[in-house]
Scaffold this motif. Structure first.
Motif, PDB file in Angstrom:
ATOM      1  N   ASN A   1       0.816  -1.220   0.000  1.00 30.66           N
ATOM      2  CA  ASN A   1       0.000   0.000   0.000  1.00 30.66           C
ATOM      3  C   ASN A   1       0.846   1.265   0.000  1.00 30.66           C
ATOM      4  O   ASN A   1       0.387   2.328  -0.416  1.00 30.66           O
ATOM      5  N   ILE A   2       2.094   1.151   0.457  1.00 28.20           N
ATOM      6  CA  ILE A   2       2.964   2.330   0.544  1.00 28.20           C
ATOM      7  C   ILE A   2       3.846   2.483  -0.695  1.00 28.20           C
ATOM      8  O   ILE A   2       3.990   3.589  -1.230  1.00 28.20           O
TER       9      ILE A   2
ATOM     10  N   GLY B   1      -1.829 -14.232 -17.243  1.00 29.83           N
ATOM     11  CA  GLY B   1      -1.400 -13.777 -15.927  1.00 29.83           C
ATOM     12  C   GLY B   1      -1.597 -12.281 -15.733  1.00 29.83           C
ATOM     13  O   GLY B   1      -2.095 -11.568 -16.600  1.00 29.83           O
ATOM     14  N   ASN B   2      -1.175 -11.823 -14.561  1.00 34.63           N
ATOM     15  CA  ASN B   2      -1.330 -10.419 -14.188  1.00 34.63           C
ATOM     16  C   ASN B   2      -0.082  -9.645 -14.590  1.00 34.63           C
ATOM     17  O   ASN B   2       0.779  -9.335 -13.782  1.00 34.63           O
ATOM     18  N   VAL B   3       0.017  -9.332 -15.887  1.00 34.81           N
ATOM     19  CA  VAL B   3       1.199  -8.674 -16.440  1.00 34.81           C
ATOM     20  C   VAL B   3       0.847  -7.261 -16.885  1.00 34.81           C
ATOM     21  O   VAL B   3      -0.147  -7.050 -17.586  1.00 34.81           O
ATOM     22  N   ALA B   4       1.653  -6.290 -16.466  1.00 39.84           N
ATOM     23  CA  ALA B   4       1.422  -4.883 -16.848  1.00 39.84           C
ATOM     24  C   ALA B   4       2.066  -4.628 -18.208  1.00 39.84           C
ATOM     25  O   ALA B   4       3.144  -4.041 -18.313  1.00 39.84           O
ATOM     26  N   HIS B   5       1.398  -5.068 -19.267  1.00 44.49           N
ATOM     27  CA  HIS B   5       1.972  -4.978 -20.611  1.00 44.49           C
ATOM     28  C   HIS B   5       2.282  -3.541 -21.018  1.00 44.49           C
ATOM     29  O   HIS B   5       3.300  -3.278 -21.667  1.00 44.49           O
ATOM     30  N   PHE B   6       1.409  -2.612 -20.640  1.00 49.89           N
ATOM     31  CA  PHE B   6       1.627  -1.230 -21.071  1.00 49.89           C
ATOM     32  C   PHE B   6       2.744  -0.555 -20.282  1.00 49.89           C
ATOM     33  O   PHE B   6       3.288   0.459 -20.730  1.00 49.89           O
TER      34      PHE B   6
ATOM     35  N   PHE C   1      -3.476   3.142  -8.605  1.00 52.66           N
ATOM     36  CA  PHE C   1      -4.255   4.002  -9.479  1.00 52.66           C
ATOM     37  C   PHE C   1      -4.443   5.356  -8.787  1.00 52.66           C
ATOM     38  O   PHE C   1      -4.684   5.399  -7.581  1.00 52.66           O
ATOM     39  N   PRO C   2      -4.320   6.471  -9.517  1.00 53.89           N
ATOM     40  CA  PRO C   2      -4.351   7.799  -8.880  1.00 53.89           C
ATOM     41  C   PRO C   2      -5.585   8.096  -8.027  1.00 53.89           C
ATOM     42  O   PRO C   2      -5.491   8.871  -7.069  1.00 53.89           O
ATOM     43  N   LYS C   3      -6.734   7.482  -8.344  1.00 56.89           N
ATOM     44  CA  LYS C   3      -7.940   7.738  -7.553  1.00 56.89           C
ATOM     45  C   LYS C   3      -8.040   6.837  -6.333  1.00 56.89           C
ATOM     46  O   LYS C   3      -8.930   7.021  -5.495  1.00 56.89           O
ATOM     47  N   ASN C   4      -7.136   5.880  -6.230  1.00 55.53           N
ATOM     48  CA  ASN C   4      -7.131   4.988  -5.073  1.00 55.53           C
ATOM     49  C   ASN C   4      -6.567   5.719  -3.857  1.00 55.53           C
ATOM     50  O   ASN C   4      -5.636   6.520  -3.976  1.00 55.53           O
ATOM     51  N   GLU C   5      -7.111   5.436  -2.698  1.00 55.12           N
ATOM     52  CA  GLU C   5      -6.693   6.122  -1.472  1.00 55.12           C
ATOM     53  C   GLU C   5      -5.229   5.882  -1.126  1.00 55.12           C
ATOM     54  O   GLU C   5      -4.616   6.662  -0.392  1.00 55.12           O
ATOM     55  N   HIS C   6      -4.647   4.799  -1.641  1.00 58.31           N
ATOM     56  CA  HIS C   6      -3.262   4.467  -1.310  1.00 58.31           C
ATOM     57  C   HIS C   6      -2.254   5.075  -2.286  1.00 58.31           C
ATOM     58  O   HIS C   6      -1.045   4.871  -2.116  1.00 58.31           O
ATOM     59  N   PHE C   7      -2.718   5.800  -3.277  1.00 59.43           N
ATOM     60  CA  PHE C   7      -1.808   6.364  -4.276  1.00 59.43           C
ATOM     61  C   PHE C   7      -0.904   7.439  -3.682  1.00 59.43           C
ATOM     62  O   PHE C   7      -1.327   8.264  -2.876  1.00 59.43           O
TER      63      PHE C   7
ATOM     64  N   HIS D   1      -8.031  -1.113  -8.044  1.00 58.83           N
ATOM     65  CA  HIS D   1      -7.441  -1.739  -6.861  1.00 58.83           C
ATOM     66  C   HIS D   1      -6.070  -2.384  -7.077  1.00 58.83           C
ATOM     67  O   HIS D   1      -5.318  -2.546  -6.110  1.00 58.83           O
ATOM     68  N   SER D   2      -5.750  -2.798  -8.295  1.00 57.81           N
ATOM     69  CA  SER D   2      -4.535  -3.583  -8.505  1.00 57.81           C
ATOM     70  C   SER D   2      -3.312  -2.698  -8.698  1.00 57.81           C
ATOM     71  O   SER D   2      -3.206  -1.988  -9.700  1.00 57.81           O
ATOM     72  N   PRO D   3      -2.354  -2.749  -7.772  1.00 56.92           N
ATOM     73  CA  PRO D   3      -1.133  -1.943  -7.913  1.00 56.92           C
ATOM     74  C   PRO D   3      -0.122  -2.622  -8.828  1.00 56.92           C
ATOM     75  O   PRO D   3      -0.169  -3.834  -9.039  1.00 56.92           O
TER      76      PRO D   3
END
Length: 241
Positions: A31-32, A212-217, A37-43, A153-155
């Motif tokens: 979380n830190i 899988g959970n891959v950040a392709h971009f 995502f910028p709108k998420n409280e943990h951003f 939600h997914s960081p």
């Protein structure tokens, strides 16, 4: 490939420490330090830097650190410490920014559709917090709603964006070097091999076939930033030691 250069040695050490110590102390720093995502409280803005030193598993950090050593070492030897360090963080941070922009575009597309269906901003926020919604009112597909929830939600974690930048720079500097994958052990020149890898990421990023959970971009973003910097430096022979 061969010699472990100073900057790369210290980057690997920091990554390994950031991977092992939280596990030993049973601390969850997601979380830190992971990129939210910028709108998420943990951003937090600092996450564009810190997420580069976070990894989701043993093989994730293993392959990234191998790529950092194998393809980054010749670049550090050629460019020098300061120049390589600037490049590494530029590619990593740039990857995070481009990843965020793509996610923001996808998120807002679904958000606007929900508003068009008459869902209020308060109701949308409740959906994002609970993951529950009225299917009689919200006619979007389960896949779209799942993506909407996941984008929020997914960081993102990992040095992959920076590594893709390094791969592109390696291809520009050593276009005829032969590369191969473990599962495709056929040597191919870097000038062909690396574009094929990036094309595959683009394909998986815009289709439903991603595995899988891959950040392709993030990969594509790091590759783009890496290309722009490496191309500019090569063209202008810009050297910083």
């Amino acid at each position: 490939m061969g010699k472990l250069t100073d900057v790369i040695k210290h980057l690997i050490i920091i990554n390994v420490i950031m991977f092992i110590i939280p596990q030993l102390l049973q601390m969850d720093l997601t979380n830190i330090l992971a990129l939210h995502f910028p709108k998420n409280e943990h951003f937090g803005v600092w996450q564009y830097v810190t997420h580069i030193f976070m990894h989701g598993g043993f093989y994730h950090i293993l392959f990234n650190m191998y790529g950092l050593w194998a393809f980054g070492s010749p670049l550090e030897q050629m460019w020098g410490k300061n120049k390589f360090l600037f490049f590494y963080f530029s590619a990593g941070i740039g990857a995070g920014i481009i990843y965020t922009l793509v996610n923001y575009y996808q998120f807002n597309g679904i958000y606007d559709q929900l508003i068009h269906l008459g869902v209020t901003p308060t109701e949308i926020q409740n959906i994002l917090e609970t993951g529950k919604y009225n299917e009689a009112i919200i006619t979007l597909s389960n896949k779209d709603m799942s993506q909407f929830y996941s984008l929020y939600h997914s960081p993102a974690v990992g040095a992959s964006g920076a590594i893709y930048g390094i791969l592109v720079a390696f291809g520009i500097a050593f276009p005829n070097a032969k590369l191969a994958l473990i599962f495709f052990p056929v040597p191919i020149a870097a000038k062909y091999f690396i574009p094929l890898m990036i094309a595959a990421d683009l394909f998986f990023g815009v289709t439903k076939y991603s595995i899988g959970n891959v950040a392709h971009f993030a990969h594509i973003g790091g590759a783009l930033i890496g290309f722009l910097i490496a191309w500019y430096w090569k063209k202008n022979q810009f050297r910083i030691n």
